[in-house]
Design an enzyme around this catalytic site. Structure first.
Site, mmCIF file in Angstrom:
data_model
loop_
_atom_site.group_PDB
_atom_site.id
_atom_site.type_symbol
_atom_site.label_atom_id
_atom_site.label_comp_id
_atom_site.label_asym_id
_atom_site.label_seq_id
_atom_site.Cartn_x
_atom_site.Cartn_y
_atom_site.Cartn_z
ATOM 1 N N HIS A 1 -10.907 -3.407 2.836
ATOM 2 C CA HIS A 1 -11.178 -2.773 4.579
ATOM 3 C C HIS A 1 -12.123 -2.351 4.507
ATOM 4 O O HIS A 1 -11.897 -1.784 5.555
ATOM 5 C CB HIS A 1 -9.747 -3.248 4.647
ATOM 6 C CG HIS A 1 -9.479 -1.843 4.213
ATOM 7 N ND1 HIS A 1 -9.030 -2.064 2.758
ATOM 8 C CD2 HIS A 1 -8.494 -0.417 4.656
ATOM 9 C CE1 HIS A 1 -8.362 -0.549 2.222
ATOM 10 N NE2 HIS A 1 -8.060 -0.533 3.675
ATOM 11 N N ASP A 2 -12.818 -1.019 3.721
ATOM 12 C CA ASP A 2 -13.183 -0.038 4.073
ATOM 13 C C ASP A 2 -14.522 -0.311 3.708
ATOM 14 O O ASP A 2 -15.335 0.798 3.789
ATOM 15 C CB ASP A 2 -12.828 1.020 2.809
ATOM 16 C CG ASP A 2 -11.365 1.577 3.567
ATOM 17 O OD1 ASP A 2 -10.873 1.340 4.469
ATOM 18 O OD2 ASP A 2 -10.603 2.282 2.332
ATOM 19 N N ASP B 1 1.113 -0.698 -0.125
ATOM 20 C CA ASP B 1 -0.185 0.181 -0.363
ATOM 21 C C ASP B 1 0.733 1.400 -0.235
ATOM 22 O O ASP B 1 1.929 1.041 1.206
ATOM 23 C CB ASP B 1 -1.303 -0.100 1.246
ATOM 24 C CG ASP B 1 -2.481 0.828 1.214
ATOM 25 O OD1 ASP B 1 -2.670 1.716 0.903
ATOM 26 O OD2 ASP B 1 -3.022 -0.196 1.423
ATOM 27 N N GLU C 1 -6.082 3.641 -5.961
ATOM 28 C CA GLU C 1 -7.919 4.069 -5.758
ATOM 29 C C GLU C 1 -8.449 5.261 -5.801
ATOM 30 O O GLU C 1 -7.420 6.766 -5.652
ATOM 31 C CB GLU C 1 -7.920 3.447 -3.985
ATOM 32 C CG GLU C 1 -8.657 3.870 -3.337
ATOM 33 C CD GLU C 1 -8.785 4.233 -2.069
ATOM 34 O OE1 GLU C 1 -10.010 3.911 -1.308
ATOM 35 O OE2 GLU C 1 -8.114 5.138 -1.266
ATOM 36 N N ASP D 1 -2.951 4.673 -2.346
ATOM 37 C CA ASP D 1 -4.082 4.597 -1.249
ATOM 38 C C ASP D 1 -4.857 6.459 -2.073
ATOM 39 O O ASP D 1 -3.708 7.236 -2.401
ATOM 40 C CB ASP D 1 -3.999 4.915 0.226
ATOM 41 C CG ASP D 1 -4.532 5.435 1.019
ATOM 42 O OD1 ASP D 1 -5.770 4.580 1.431
ATOM 43 O OD2 ASP D 1 -4.599 6.577 1.755
HETATM 44 C C1 GLC Z 1 -8.451 4.922 1.817
HETATM 45 C C2 GLC Z 1 -8.631 3.708 2.314
HETATM 46 C C3 GLC Z 1 -8.857 3.417 3.991
HETATM 47 C C4 GLC Z 1 -8.548 4.679 4.475
HETATM 48 C C5 GLC Z 1 -8.041 5.938 3.151
HETATM 49 C C6 GLC Z 1 -6.912 7.498 4.259
HETATM 50 O O1 GLC Z 1 -9.573 4.909 1.150
HETATM 51 O O2 GLC Z 1 -8.604 2.400 2.043
HETATM 52 O O3 GLC Z 1 -8.980 2.566 4.987
HETATM 53 O O4 GLC Z 1 -9.305 5.316 5.997
HETATM 54 O O5 GLC Z 1 -8.265 5.676 2.829
HETATM 55 O O6 GLC Z 1 -6.193 7.068 3.706
#
Ligand code: GLC
Ligand code: CA
Length: 588
Positions: free
Chosen positions: A353-354, A105, A277, A224
């Site tokens: 995970h989100d 990540d 992402e 991320d």
């Molecule tokens: C992304 C991650 C999440 C995190 C956010 C801030 O969305 O997947 O888990 O809280 O970024 O880093």
């Protein structure tokens, strides 16, 4: 029509199945209740047995854990709770020995406020690293729409921040810092200050850090919230009508492609799996294509994670969820399948995970738990793109029956609830219990269920977050023993992908876009031996549904390659599909 690619046009990351590991919740090796890297190594054979090709490891870097590792205080060190750098190397080797690649990540929209850069940055207005972050003077509330009472400032400071942006985790996106009397920007928690990508030194440091990890033999990055790194000139106010006032301003900012282009040229190559992402509402396909087209025309990412299918059950109010409808879900996937058919590549996921667990959200986690978990797997593994399995999905793990706020750990759940209670919008947890059960990120973060022992075999100590009581019947030991389990079904789908090019490279054609409960499509590929066609039929319902095949396929001889029910079908014919029945027909 798509044809089987020549060797030089194949990409391992198109042919791969990725398995996502959230280390905190995967396997605890030393009884402190927190999953760790040695714990993952113990399960390397498990991953090989499942047959996955690549692991995406959620952050394992040094972090004070305001957001479970997404607040990084040292990008080149491993969090003590998770182990050491030599443990990490042993994990890398254990995976590579089993032909499993490893992607890490990359969290560089923000760091932790405990990162040395930020510690220096906040120390004085002239600090060397001051400009690594977004520092601004406050404003006089007069003449703004902002209310100083909404902000946390010391007595005597009657200021509001430079704009009205809100954090993705609720509350303002600016924090007042006593030391220098200025505000810093944080699109997430206040312990996650945003890095200033306009500063060339920031970019250089980030790129060097990426190279450092690549030198250690990793196979790519999951990036991320990477479409937030460029903020618009002048940091203009956001439209307060948006759910989160920020999104319209901070997403896909003016210089994002420039920054990613620089990263592509300096650090990346096409043999790495890079997945960005991309937060926000619907993304224009041209923007998407730009991210995933190889350089120099595009930014050269392998693929992106978009959120459009994750928004379908979102209501107007924060605490409201609405029923999602199958035609809408199909429309999202159809748009992306078509939009990236020629240029680019899709990622395929229904949870991570989100997000809540997919079988609870898109399936029937009660009466048709097994059938619907398998149907959703069939979908993800037979669309065009790279499937991502989130840990526990392969067992059919479900959402957690939260009873009180004591069971919740996630900042993104806690912050808004605590704010709402403070502001009198809700009285207590009871008022939002259903929403938490349906949507909280903690649904995905309860420990992996290895067996039916006290803590599901995850730890000998006290788990950092409660274990789902359904570990009694949903656990690795049981699913591995049962040849008809969700787990063995995943193995079949993973094998099918490696055996048949059509699954990876074939064209996707949707046949029932408007049907309320059927999702039917073909995948077709020109190969040296002729045309290879699969027909996928999915009944998204807890009732029987009549299937009436399209005229040009009706009557064709076909084997059913994969199904979640017993079938002795040998042709494509009118039929009654059972609840959540999934079939992959081989039309040869
Ligand atoms: C992304 C991650 C999440 C995190 C956010 C801030 O969305 O997947 O888990 O809280 O970024 O880093
Ligand atoms: Ca541990």
């Amino acid at each position: 029509m798509a044809s089987a690619p020549a060797d030089e046009n194949r990409r391992w990351w198109k042919e791969a199945v990725v398995y996502q590991i959230y280390p905190r919740s995967f396997n605890d090796s030393n009884g402190d209740g927190v999953g760790d890297i040695p714990g993952i190594i113990e399960k390397a054979d498990y991953l090989a047995d499942l047959g996955v090709d690549c692991v995406w490891l959620n952050p394992v870097y040094e972090s004070p854990n305001a957001d479970n590792g997404y607040d990084i205080s040292d990008y080149r060190a491993i969090m003590d709770e998770f182990g050491s750098m030599s443990d990490w190397k042993a994990l890398r080797d254990a995976l590579h020995e089993r032909d499993i690649r490893l992607i890490m990540d990359l969290v560089v929209n923000h760091s932790s406020d405990e990162h040395a850069w930020f510690v220096n940055s906040r120390s004085s207005k002239d600090a060397e690293k001051r400009d690594y972050y977004w520092w601004r003077e406050g404003r006089d509330p007069e003449g703004t729409d902002l209310d100083p009472d909404d902000y946390d400032t010391p007595d005597g400071v009657e200021e509001v921040p430079p704009n009205n942006w809100e954090s993705f985790f609720g509350g303002p996106a600016w924090a007042y810092d006593d030391q220098t009397g200025e505000w810093y920007l944080h699109l997430f928690d206040r312990k996650q200050p945003d890095l200033n990508w306009r500063n060339e030194d920031v970019r250089n440091d980030v790129f060097e850090m990426m190279e450092w990890w690549l030198d250690r033999g990793i196979d790519g990055f999951r990036m991320d919230v990477i479409n937030l790194i460029s903020k618009p000139d002048g940091l203009p106010d956001a439209d307060p009508a948006n759910d989160i006032a920020t999104i319209d301003r901070a997403v896909n900012g003016p210089r994002v492609h420039e920054y990613l282009g620089e990263m592509r040229d300096r650090v990346l190559d096409e043999d790495l799996l890079t997945v960005g992402e991309m937060v926000g509402d619907e993304m224009p396909l041209e923007t998407a294509r730009r991210y995933v087209t190889p350089g120099p025309e595009g930014d050269g990412l392998s693929m992106i994670f978009h959120f459009e299918h994750m928004l379908l059950d979102e209501g107007d109010e924060v605490w409201e969820t609405v029923e999602w409808e199958l035609p809408e879900l199909k429309a999202v996937f159809d748009r992306w399948q078509a939009g990236l058919a020629e240029e680019g590549w899709n990622s395929l996921y229904l949870n991570n995970h989100d997000q809540p667990r997919m079988v609870s959200r898109f399936g029937d986690d009660d009466q048709y738990h097994r059938e619907s978990a398998k149907l959703l797997a069939t979908l993800l593994h037979t669309l065009r793109g790279t499937p991502y399995i989130y840990q526990g999905e392969e067992l059919g793990m479900t959402n957690y029956p939260f009873e009180s706020l004591d069971e919740v750990r996630d900042v993104a759940t806690l912050n808004p609830i605590q704010n709402a209670i403070r502001e009198g919008e809700i009285d207590s947890f009871e008022d939002v219990k259903d929403a938490v059960r349906a949507k909280s990120r903690d649904n995905a973060r309860t420990p992996m269920q290895w067996n039916d022992a006290d803590h599901a075999g995850f730890t000998d100590g006290d788990p950092w977050i409660p274990v789902n009581p359904n570990k009694d019947h949903i656990n690795v030991e049981d699913v591995r023993d049962d040849p008809d389990s969700v787990w063995h079904y995943y193995r079949e789908l993973i094998d099918l992908r490696s055996e048949r090019d059509v699954v990876v490279y074939g064209d996707y054609e949707p046949l029932t876009p408007d049907h309320e409960s059927l999702w039917v499509y073909t995948r077709t590929l020109e190969t040296d031996d002729g045309r290879d066609t699969l027909l996928v039929v999915l009944n998204f319902a807890s009732d029987e549904t009549a299937f009436d095949p399209p005229a040009d396929l009706a009557g064709r001889a076909a084997d059913v390659l994969v199904s979640n029910y017993d079938t002795d079908v040998d042709a494509v014919e009118v039929d009654i599909l059972r609840p959540w029945e999934a079939r992959v027909y081989d039309l040869g």
